[in-house]
Write a protein that holds these residues in place. Structure first.
Motif, PDB file in Angstrom:
ATOM      1  N   LYS A   5       0.826  -1.203   0.000  1.00 32.01           N
ATOM      2  CA  LYS A   5       0.000   0.000   0.000  1.00 32.01           C
ATOM      3  C   LYS A   5       0.862   1.255   0.000  1.00 32.01           C
ATOM      4  CE  LYS A   5      -4.169  -1.921   2.105  1.00 32.01           C
ATOM      5  NZ  LYS A   5      -5.088  -1.880   3.258  1.00 32.01           N
ATOM      6  N   ILE A   6       1.996   1.202   0.706  1.00 29.13           N
ATOM      7  CA  ILE A   6       2.913   2.347   0.705  1.00 29.13           C
ATOM      8  C   ILE A   6       3.458   2.569  -0.694  1.00 29.13           C
ATOM      9  CG2 ILE A   6       5.134   3.181   1.540  1.00 29.13           C
ATOM     10  CD1 ILE A   6       4.526   1.766   4.187  1.00 29.13           C
ATOM     11  N   VAL A   7       3.860   1.467  -1.336  1.00 26.41           N
ATOM     12  CA  VAL A   7       4.394   1.568  -2.703  1.00 26.41           C
ATOM     13  C   VAL A   7       3.340   2.111  -3.649  1.00 26.41           C
ATOM     14  CG1 VAL A   7       5.244   0.236  -4.658  1.00 26.41           C
ATOM     15  CG2 VAL A   7       6.098  -0.246  -2.361  1.00 26.41           C
ATOM     16  N   MET A   8       2.099   1.603  -3.529  1.00 28.89           N
ATOM     17  CA  MET A   8       1.032   2.060  -4.413  1.00 28.89           C
ATOM     18  C   MET A   8       0.721   3.541  -4.186  1.00 28.89           C
ATOM     19  SD  MET A   8       0.246  -0.370  -6.410  1.00 28.89           S
ATOM     20  CE  MET A   8      -1.267   0.298  -7.085  1.00 28.89           C
ATOM     21  N   ALA A   9       0.762   3.972  -2.933  1.00 29.90           N
ATOM     22  CA  ALA A   9       0.508   5.382  -2.645  1.00 29.90           C
ATOM     23  C   ALA A   9       1.587   6.264  -3.240  1.00 29.90           C
ATOM     24  CB  ALA A   9       0.425   5.587  -1.132  1.00 29.90           C
ATOM     25  N   TYR A 131      14.240  -3.193 -24.868  1.00 34.72           N
ATOM     26  CA  TYR A 131      14.044  -1.905 -25.542  1.00 34.72           C
ATOM     27  C   TYR A 131      12.585  -1.471 -25.526  1.00 34.72           C
ATOM     28  CZ  TYR A 131      12.955  -5.161 -29.346  1.00 34.72           C
ATOM     29  OH  TYR A 131      12.436  -6.191 -30.095  1.00 34.72           O
ATOM     30  N   LEU A 132      11.677  -2.385 -25.123  1.00 33.64           N
ATOM     31  CA  LEU A 132      10.269  -2.027 -25.026  1.00 33.64           C
ATOM     32  C   LEU A 132       9.596  -2.961 -24.025  1.00 33.64           C
ATOM     33  CD1 LEU A 132       8.027  -0.171 -26.097  1.00 33.64           C
ATOM     34  CD2 LEU A 132       7.543  -1.873 -27.852  1.00 33.64           C
ATOM     35  N   GLN A 133       8.814  -2.365 -23.139  1.00 39.38           N
ATOM     36  CA  GLN A 133       8.056  -3.137 -22.161  1.00 39.38           C
ATOM     37  C   GLN A 133       6.567  -2.914 -22.392  1.00 39.38           C
ATOM     38  OE1 GLN A 133       9.579  -2.822 -18.079  1.00 39.38           O
ATOM     39  NE2 GLN A 133      11.443  -1.898 -18.898  1.00 39.38           N
ATOM     40  N   PHE A 134       5.768  -3.822 -21.844  1.00 39.20           N
ATOM     41  CA  PHE A 134       4.329  -3.774 -22.070  1.00 39.20           C
ATOM     42  C   PHE A 134       3.610  -3.581 -20.740  1.00 39.20           C
ATOM     43  CE2 PHE A 134       6.082  -6.382 -25.517  1.00 39.20           C
ATOM     44  CZ  PHE A 134       5.726  -5.572 -26.584  1.00 39.20           C
ATOM     45  N   PRO A 135       3.175  -2.375 -20.458  1.00 38.24           N
ATOM     46  CA  PRO A 135       2.524  -2.108 -19.180  1.00 38.24           C
ATOM     47  C   PRO A 135       1.076  -2.583 -19.153  1.00 38.24           C
ATOM     48  CG  PRO A 135       2.485  -0.139 -20.515  1.00 38.24           C
ATOM     49  CD  PRO A 135       3.263  -1.168 -21.297  1.00 38.24           C
ATOM     50  N   ALA A 136       0.597  -2.820 -17.958  1.00 36.92           N
ATOM     51  CA  ALA A 136      -0.842  -3.019 -17.764  1.00 36.92           C
ATOM     52  C   ALA A 136      -1.493  -1.646 -17.648  1.00 36.92           C
ATOM     53  CB  ALA A 136      -1.095  -3.836 -16.502  1.00 36.92           C
ATOM     54  N   ARG A 137      -2.711  -1.535 -18.170  1.00 44.34           N
ATOM     55  CA  ARG A 137      -3.440  -0.272 -18.110  1.00 44.34           C
ATOM     56  C   ARG A 137      -4.900  -0.516 -17.739  1.00 44.34           C
ATOM     57  NH1 ARG A 137      -1.095   4.301 -20.446  1.00 44.34           N
ATOM     58  NH2 ARG A 137      -2.644   5.277 -19.091  1.00 44.34           N
ATOM     59  N   ILE A 162      -9.037 -10.477 -18.622  1.00 42.22           N
ATOM     60  CA  ILE A 162      -9.019 -11.789 -19.271  1.00 42.22           C
ATOM     61  C   ILE A 162      -8.680 -12.869 -18.245  1.00 42.22           C
ATOM     62  CG2 ILE A 162      -7.849 -13.224 -20.990  1.00 42.22           C
ATOM     63  CD1 ILE A 162      -9.810 -11.206 -22.156  1.00 42.22           C
ATOM     64  N   ALA A 163      -9.483 -13.915 -18.218  1.00 46.14           N
ATOM     65  CA  ALA A 163      -9.339 -14.982 -17.233  1.00 46.14           C
ATOM     66  C   ALA A 163      -8.010 -15.719 -17.396  1.00 46.14           C
ATOM     67  CB  ALA A 163     -10.499 -15.965 -17.361  1.00 46.14           C
ATOM     68  N   GLY A 164      -7.370 -16.002 -16.265  1.00 43.18           N
ATOM     69  CA  GLY A 164      -6.154 -16.795 -16.268  1.00 43.18           C
ATOM     70  C   GLY A 164      -4.907 -16.065 -16.715  1.00 43.18           C
ATOM     71  N   SER A 165      -5.001 -14.780 -16.955  1.00 44.20           N
ATOM     72  CA  SER A 165      -3.861 -14.007 -17.459  1.00 44.20           C
ATOM     73  C   SER A 165      -3.028 -13.451 -16.306  1.00 44.20           C
ATOM     74  CB  SER A 165      -4.357 -12.840 -18.323  1.00 44.20           C
ATOM     75  OG  SER A 165      -5.113 -11.919 -17.530  1.00 44.20           O
ATOM     76  N   GLY A 166      -1.812 -13.007 -16.638  1.00 40.59           N
ATOM     77  CA  GLY A 166      -1.006 -12.306 -15.660  1.00 40.59           C
ATOM     78  C   GLY A 166      -1.691 -11.037 -15.195  1.00 40.59           C
ATOM     79  N   HIS A 167      -2.478 -10.443 -16.077  1.00 37.32           N
ATOM     80  CA  HIS A 167      -3.212  -9.233 -15.709  1.00 37.32           C
ATOM     81  C   HIS A 167      -4.275  -9.531 -14.651  1.00 37.32           C
ATOM     82  CE1 HIS A 167      -1.607  -8.348 -19.777  1.00 37.32           C
ATOM     83  NE2 HIS A 167      -1.314  -7.200 -19.198  1.00 37.32           N
ATOM     84  N   GLU A 168      -4.914 -10.701 -14.740  1.00 37.12           N
ATOM     85  CA  GLU A 168      -5.884 -11.050 -13.705  1.00 37.12           C
ATOM     86  C   GLU A 168      -5.194 -11.212 -12.350  1.00 37.12           C
ATOM     87  OE1 GLU A 168      -9.024 -14.470 -12.208  1.00 37.12           O
ATOM     88  OE2 GLU A 168      -7.937 -14.791 -14.104  1.00 37.12           O
ATOM     89  N   ARG A 169      -4.063 -11.897 -12.328  1.00 35.94           N
ATOM     90  CA  ARG A 169      -3.333 -12.082 -11.073  1.00 35.94           C
ATOM     91  C   ARG A 169      -2.884 -10.742 -10.507  1.00 35.94           C
ATOM     92  NH1 ARG A 169      -1.010 -15.977 -14.367  1.00 35.94           N
ATOM     93  NH2 ARG A 169       0.965 -14.830 -14.475  1.00 35.94           N
ATOM     94  N   MET A 170      -2.413  -9.877 -11.387  1.00 36.00           N
ATOM     95  CA  MET A 170      -1.961  -8.558 -10.947  1.00 36.00           C
ATOM     96  C   MET A 170      -3.115  -7.726 -10.407  1.00 36.00           C
ATOM     97  SD  MET A 170       0.148  -5.802 -13.237  1.00 36.00           S
ATOM     98  CE  MET A 170       0.616  -4.198 -12.586  1.00 36.00           C
ATOM     99  N   LEU A 171      -4.254  -7.768 -11.092  1.00 39.36           N
ATOM    100  CA  LEU A 171      -5.420  -7.007 -10.651  1.00 39.36           C
ATOM    101  C   LEU A 171      -5.870  -7.469  -9.267  1.00 39.36           C
ATOM    102  CD1 LEU A 171      -7.683  -4.945 -11.324  1.00 39.36           C
ATOM    103  CD2 LEU A 171      -8.955  -6.848 -12.363  1.00 39.36           C
ATOM    104  N   ARG A 172      -5.920  -8.770  -9.053  1.00 42.14           N
ATOM    105  CA  ARG A 172      -6.369  -9.295  -7.766  1.00 42.14           C
ATOM    106  C   ARG A 172      -5.385  -8.960  -6.644  1.00 42.14           C
ATOM    107  NH1 ARG A 172     -10.722 -12.666  -8.233  1.00 42.14           N
ATOM    108  NH2 ARG A 172     -11.155 -13.542 -10.307  1.00 42.14           N
ATOM    109  N   ASP A 173      -4.094  -8.980  -6.955  1.00 42.93           N
ATOM    110  CA  ASP A 173      -3.077  -8.727  -5.929  1.00 42.93           C
ATOM    111  C   ASP A 173      -2.920  -7.245  -5.609  1.00 42.93           C
ATOM    112  OD1 ASP A 173      -2.617 -11.427  -5.763  1.00 42.93           O
ATOM    113  OD2 ASP A 173      -0.750 -11.405  -6.909  1.00 42.93           O
ATOM    114  N   TYR A 174      -2.941  -6.407  -6.648  1.00 45.13           N
ATOM    115  CA  TYR A 174      -2.676  -4.984  -6.453  1.00 45.13           C
ATOM    116  C   TYR A 174      -3.936  -4.180  -6.137  1.00 45.13           C
ATOM    117  CZ  TYR A 174       2.245  -5.017  -7.835  1.00 45.13           C
ATOM    118  OH  TYR A 174       3.603  -5.208  -7.874  1.00 45.13           O
ATOM    119  N   PHE A 175      -5.081  -4.675  -6.567  1.00 45.96           N
ATOM    120  CA  PHE A 175      -6.340  -3.950  -6.358  1.00 45.96           C
ATOM    121  C   PHE A 175      -7.369  -4.911  -5.755  1.00 45.96           C
ATOM    122  CE2 PHE A 175      -4.007  -2.131  -9.895  1.00 45.96           C
ATOM    123  CZ  PHE A 175      -3.970  -0.786  -9.579  1.00 45.96           C
TER     124      PHE A 175
END
Length: 279
Positions: A5-9, A131-137, A162-175
């Motif tokens: 939470k400190i990092v996110m803030a 040389y290029l990264q792909f952020p979540a948005r 999207i179910a089963g994606s890294g984005h789903e895991r990130m969404l659940r963990d970070y938000f």
């Protein structure tokens, strides 16, 4: 959880200060402009052959005249020019499954085709720095798009992913306070966002950018918050690969890529192929 939470803030405060700039197309900068990388001497190199594919648009593809084109192709040309070996450079396209064998058999010196950087691939290749990264948005309807700190404003809201994606895991963990709605097809996610059935969508920024720029979106939506880079969920991005025993060539690419970025050439290429920036 407290540390997160400190990092996110902290991230939210930083992103909020850049909110105005984020409204305009922007190219990412992944290089420290003050870092001094040694300039390589490739004069003894007889040729520099890059291996790629034709099925990874807009990075590499065949245009209407069947010419090899794309972001990677123009980036290779810029790398060769920066290294002073433009007359020695060649680009050859082949099926994805042939790339590894072609490099191993000496049919090329480098691969530029989106090979994921993992523990397994590091045993096979020497990689340049990414040389290029792909952020979540987050993507939301324009009339209700939230600003940072976004995690405070989407508590209890329905967010599609999207179910089963890294984005789903990130969404659940970070938000953890959002109501996660999973989808098995990207077009269903877009349709529900457009129809107002979701407060937002969370996913790959590049894929979202293409949809926002297309006719299907009908100008309904825009990015909100972010970008969020999380290698543990999304990988470390795109890099050039050479033979594992040729790290010097990978280091030469690092020099060229840094110079291309510092001189603004990378920004020019990025905005040419990604007019809706995903950063």
């Amino acid at each position: 959880m407290i540390f997160r939470k400190i990092v996110m803030a902290f991230a939210a405060a930083f992103l909020a200060s850049a909110a105005a700039a984020a409204e305009q197309p922007a190219a990412p900068m992944f290089w420290d402009i003050k870092e001094r990388l040694p300039k390589p001497n490739l004069s003894a190199l007889p040729r520099l052959r890059f291996l790629t594919t034709t099925d990874f648009p807009p990075f590499n593809y065949l245009d209407r005249d069947s010419r090899l084109s794309g972001f990677h192709i123009d980036l290779v040309r810029a790398i060769c020019a920066e290294l002073g070996v433009a007359d020695k450079c060649q680009i050859q396209a082949m099926p994805w499954e042939q790339l590894e064998d072609a490099l191993e058999r000496g049919r090329g010196e480098a691969i530029i085709a989106g090979i994921a950087i993992t523990e397994d691939t590091r045993a096979k290749y020497a990689f340049s720095r990414p040389y290029l990264q792909f952020p979540a948005r987050f993507m939301m309807q324009k009339t209700s798009a939230a600003t940072e700190p976004i995690y405070q404003k989407i508590r209890g809201e329905r967010v599609g992913v999207i179910a089963g994606s890294g984005h789903e895991r990130m969404l659940r963990d970070y938000f953890p306070d959002v109501k996660v709605v999973t989808y098995t097809r990207q077009e269903w996610l877009y349709a529900d966002l457009k129809a107002g059935k979701l407060a937002g969508a969370f996913g790959d920024g590049m894929r979202f950018a293409f949809w926002l720029a297309g006719s299907e979106a009908s100008g309904c939506c825009r990015f909100a918050g972010g970008p969020y880079l999380a290698p543990e969920y999304l990988g470390v991005g795109l890099a050039l690969a050479t033979k594992v025993e040729d790290p010097a060539l990978a280091a030469a690419f690092d020099y060229a890529l840094q110079q291309i970025a510092v001189k603004g050439r990378f920004s020019e290429l990025y905005l040419r192929y990604f007019p809706v920036s995903f950063f």
